[in-house]
Write an enzyme that holds these catalytic residues in place. Sequence first.
Site, PDB file in Angstrom:
ATOM      1  N   LYS A 142       0.812  -1.227   0.000  1.00 21.81           N
ATOM      2  CA  LYS A 142       0.000   0.000   0.000  1.00 21.81           C
ATOM      3  C   LYS A 142       0.839   1.268   0.000  1.00 21.81           C
ATOM      4  CE  LYS A 142      -2.742  -1.787   3.590  1.00 21.81           C
ATOM      5  NZ  LYS A 142      -2.939  -1.281   4.927  1.00 21.81           N
TER       6      LYS A 142
ATOM      7  N   GLY B 157       9.775  -1.474   9.861  1.00 19.32           N
ATOM      8  CA  GLY B 157       9.127  -0.264  10.372  1.00 19.32           C
ATOM      9  C   GLY B 157      10.141   0.713  10.945  1.00 19.32           C
TER      10      GLY B 157
END
Length: 402
Positions: free
Chosen positions: A204, A381
């Site tokens: 995404k 992350g």
Amino acid sequence: MRGIDDLAVSGQTVLLRADLNVPGDGTAITDDGRIRASLPTITRLAGRGARVLICAHLGRPAGSSYAERRAGGPSLAPVAARLAELLGQPVTLAQDVAGESAAAIAAGLRDGDVALLENVRFEPAETSKDDSQRAELAGRLAALAQLYVGDGFGALHRRHASVYDVAALLPHAAGELVLAEVAVLRRLTRDPARPYVVVLGGAKPSDKLAVIANVLDVADRLIIGGGMSYTFLAARGYEVGKSLLEADQIPQVSLLLSQAAGRGVEIVLPVDLVGAAGYAADAEHDVFPVAEFPADRESLDMGPATRELFAAKLAGAQTVFWNGPVGVFEFPAFAAGTRAVAQAISQLDGLTVVGGGDSAAAVRALGFADSQFTHISTGGGASLEYLEGRTLPGLAALEDSA
Ligand code: ADP
Ligand code: MG
């Protein structure tokens, strides 16, 4: 930032926050990369006579209470067993995180011993947004040791009790893995050798728009592939059929495209796509130029012309950061794009960094060796947030020389 050699660890109990969050299939560990990456700090501490008490998390235990999570697991038992194998010495696993069992094990450690606390996410306070709840757990953890070493790079972007709060309660230092990861990320953000090419893929765009905005300030070229490329193609006016699309992100993506043009950063998008009849390993599929993508197909991979284009745009790069597979590499029929990117990057001489859990798993699953890249980051992350220019709470806590 202090390293472990700046602490007098001999005879002291060191609470070591490591990232041992390895993927598994329920019984076996499928990639022990994070355990291996944690070994240098553990062996160095133990070798210097420390009593090493490791704190780590695994997965996402479900339930609202300690008891529910403890019962549901996952336990760190398989990790303790693998760690003992790799270290060649016993690793005792506490039956709790910071309770009676942990205290007894901590008290029984001798110089050079290594023990592991149970999954710290059994404690709901670990990830709590409530400062006082985290402080209570941090206090119990700190009471087990005299010193704290932060080496869980993959968790540094989390304001969690064992990552952030406990560092303030004990004399602390950064572990070898954290220092190595941060040194590589610094090279990417400060004066990287040029050309500097960034490859972004994955599912995404909304996950990664913030990093793209930052990358535009430093990179010479940005290659966009995979699930996020369809929103970019749509922003350029192409039909993407049933491919992953975040229509609400189109205005933001259009803005990024014009900012890139203004700064002279080249954006490379796919020119052909593999269009499948559905999302399945054995789905019928064909190659389509982006200008002729059918409305009833779903793209699961980059086409052959795109693979060549991406490889050509990577050739000669002196610095590369790659995050995000460019196809559904989990299905062998749709792994060619990701393989082509890995192949092109592995042939470069410059600084090559692969970041992201799925990206690291992809290069290993496709048969590439870690040594074919300068660095495979253990934290997706954490590395993305660093590149976004954000302060990582766990890193800030370690830098603070209290
Ligand atoms: P990382 O964990 O390395 O940061 P992401 O989590 O962002 O990577 O993305 C990985 C996922 O993106 C993979 O599960 C992969 O199947 C999916 N993906 C990549 N390309 C496509 C595509 N073309 N269509 C659908 N999904 C894709
Ligand atoms: Mg991922």
